[in-house]
Design an enzyme around this catalytic site. Structure first.
Site, PDB file in Angstrom:
ATOM      1  N   ASP A 161      -6.236   0.800   7.248  1.00  0.00           N
ATOM      2  CA  ASP A 161      -6.274  -0.477   6.518  1.00  0.00           C
ATOM      3  C   ASP A 161      -7.621  -1.149   6.773  1.00  0.00           C
ATOM      4  O   ASP A 161      -7.988  -1.423   7.920  1.00  0.00           O
ATOM      5  CB  ASP A 161      -5.128  -1.371   7.007  1.00  0.00           C
ATOM      6  CG  ASP A 161      -4.971  -2.617   6.135  1.00  0.00           C
ATOM      7  OD1 ASP A 161      -3.817  -3.038   5.951  1.00  0.00           O
ATOM      8  OD2 ASP A 161      -5.976  -3.174   5.667  1.00  0.00           O
ATOM      9  N   ASP A 215      -7.055  -1.065  -0.344  1.00  0.00           N
ATOM     10  CA  ASP A 215      -7.711  -0.939   0.968  1.00  0.00           C
ATOM     11  C   ASP A 215      -6.856  -0.273   2.026  1.00  0.00           C
ATOM     12  O   ASP A 215      -7.180  -0.327   3.193  1.00  0.00           O
ATOM     13  CB  ASP A 215      -8.198  -2.314   1.454  1.00  0.00           C
ATOM     14  CG  ASP A 215      -7.135  -3.085   2.202  1.00  0.00           C
ATOM     15  OD1 ASP A 215      -5.954  -2.996   1.800  1.00  0.00           O
ATOM     16  OD2 ASP A 215      -7.475  -3.752   3.182  1.00  0.00           O
ATOM     17  N   GLU A 216      -5.748   0.340   1.631  1.00  0.00           N
ATOM     18  CA  GLU A 216      -4.946   1.005   2.657  1.00  0.00           C
ATOM     19  C   GLU A 216      -4.318   2.278   2.139  1.00  0.00           C
ATOM     20  O   GLU A 216      -4.055   2.418   0.944  1.00  0.00           O
ATOM     21  CB  GLU A 216      -3.853   0.071   3.212  1.00  0.00           C
ATOM     22  CG  GLU A 216      -2.862  -0.372   2.202  1.00  0.00           C
ATOM     23  CD  GLU A 216      -1.745  -1.230   2.790  1.00  0.00           C
ATOM     24  OE1 GLU A 216      -1.093  -0.788   3.740  1.00  0.00           O
ATOM     25  OE2 GLU A 216      -1.547  -2.333   2.260  1.00  0.00           O
TER      26      GLU A 216
END
Ligand code: TTP
Ligand code: MG
Length: 396
Positions: free
Chosen positions: A10, A105-106
């Site tokens: 993350d 973003d993860e």
């Protein structure tokens, strides 16, 4: 057998960090990305410097500016973030093809198959972090555990820039507040607090039966999370294409015929959905959950693509035959994967009379179902047999 190792990656303060990277004069300053206060905008994210003032995602920008009058506010540049996101996923792909992006973003990585190649999960986590710094000039936090649930909690443990490996799942969870569990909102927190349950270790004291009676379907999840159990597989996009159904029985079932009838009904339902979309499948997976929540999933690959409910049923019946010992069953499910366009597989120059007849039968059946509703036609074998709580398994 190697134990499953899942990594959750993350990015730290993603949108804000990208902006600080691209404009170094913003480094070290309280910065937020979001909509304008006077347009009733909200904060998408804030740099860690801004978080010291109490600024959080989803907070109205007007509130954020009150908390920090010097806050630098930038509008989001989604195209730029999407490009960085793709670069991030490409980095993760160096270590395993088993990557499931969750948001920009993860992502989860199942590195079980790459452990020997890269010298263990922790090494992979460190290499991923180093690659992100050197290629993207950004930082990420990494969590490593036996499943997605634990890996995700772990990546949040030491943000920003942290790497947390959870070996002792029970110990890791024990002191966490129940609010840190996935899907546990303020309502559930209040309800649990009333009976003195605040920490995950308190939650472990509640029986499956109590939780199911008081929290419905969410109760089973609470029971599993309290023990760090999570059966969800990391599903790369290519594999996400599946269609399935599953049924939780009101009372556990040991009668093979009841299970088979259920499988036939589900196979028919799924295949009708496949036909409606012009698809065939080559993978069939059977899922069985026992009263103690053990889950067994077994898959088979068919010789050729099909959207014939009877063929899918036969595959599921075989899987049941070789994988079920007769113990009572709490849930049964079947799903079809390895989907393909029906037309792309029809390479034969000459038609096959048997297949043509079955295709024509499906066409007529589907037409009747479309016209008179799903209950207008039922296989003779299933006539008069009731339904249980049934749901799509989330495949797409
Ligand atoms: P998150 O990973 O939740 O947050 P983050 O990366 O900014 O910070 P950290 O992980 O270090 O705690 O979300 C990723 C991005 O998604 C975030 O940068 C902006 C966007 N986002 C929103 O637009 N609205 C939201 O409510 C949230 C939570 C995130
Ligand atoms: Mg993030």
């Amino acid at each position: 057998m190697t134990a499953t190792r899942i990594i959750h990656v993350d990015m730290d303060a993603f949108f804000a960090s990208v902006e600080q990277r691209d404009n170094p004069s913003l480094k070290g300053l309280p910065l937020a990305v979001g909509g304008k206060a006077k347009e009733r905008g909200v904060i998408a994210t804030a740099s860690y410097e801004a978080r010291k003032f109490g600024i959080r995602s989803a907070m109205p920008t007007a509130t954020a500016v009150k908390l920090c009058p010097d806050l630098i506010l930038l509008p989001p540049d989604h195209r730029k973030y999407a490009k960085v996101s793709q670069e991030l996923m490409d980095i993760l792909g160096r270590y395993t093809p088993e990557i499931e992006p969750v948001s920009l973003d993860e992502a989860f990585m199942d590195v079980t198959g790459s452990l020997a190649l890269f010298g263990g999960a922790e090494n992979i986590g460190r290499m991923v972090q180093a690659d992100i710094i050197s290629s993207l000039k950004l930082t990420a936090s990494v969590g490593i555990g036996p499943n997605k649930f634990i890996a995700k909690l772990a990546s949040d443990w030491k943000k920003p820039g942290g790497l947390t490996v959870v070996e002792d799942v029970e110990g890791f969870l024990a002191e966490l507040p129940v609010s840190s569990l996935w899907g546990v909102g303020p309502h559930t927190v209040n309800k649990l607090e009333k009976i003195g349950v605040r920490k995950v270790s308190d939650l472990r004291g509640l029986s499956l039966r109590y939780l199911a009676e008081n929290y419905g379907a969410a109760g089973e999840r609470l029971y599993e999370m309290a023990r760090g159990i999570d059966h969800r597989a990391v599903t790369p996009e290519r594999k996400a294409k599946s269609v399935g159904r599953e049924t939780t029985f009101p009372a556990d079932i040991s009668d093979r015929q009841v299970l088979l009838d259920k499988l036939l009904g589900m196979a028919d339902y799924i295949c009708r959905a496949l036909r409606r979309h012009g698809l065939v499948c080559r993978g069939v997976t059977l899922k069985i959950k026992y009263p103690d929540l053990r889950v067994v999933t077994r898959a088979v690959t068919l010789g050729e693509g099909t959207s014939d409910g009877l063929k899918v049923y036969k595959a599921a019946e075989d899987l049941l035959g070789s994988n079920w010992s007769g113990e009572p069953v709490r849930l049964i499910g079947v799903s079809c994967s390895r989907l393909a366009d029906r037309d792309s597989l029809q390479g034969a120059l000459f038609s096959d009379p048997v297949k043509d007849r079955s295709r024509e039968l499906h066409r007529v059946v589907d037409h009747l179902l479309d016209r008179y509703g799903e209950k207008s036609l039922v296989r003779g074998r299933l006539l008069g047999k009731g339904n249980c709580r049934e749901r799509d398994d989330g495949g797409q």
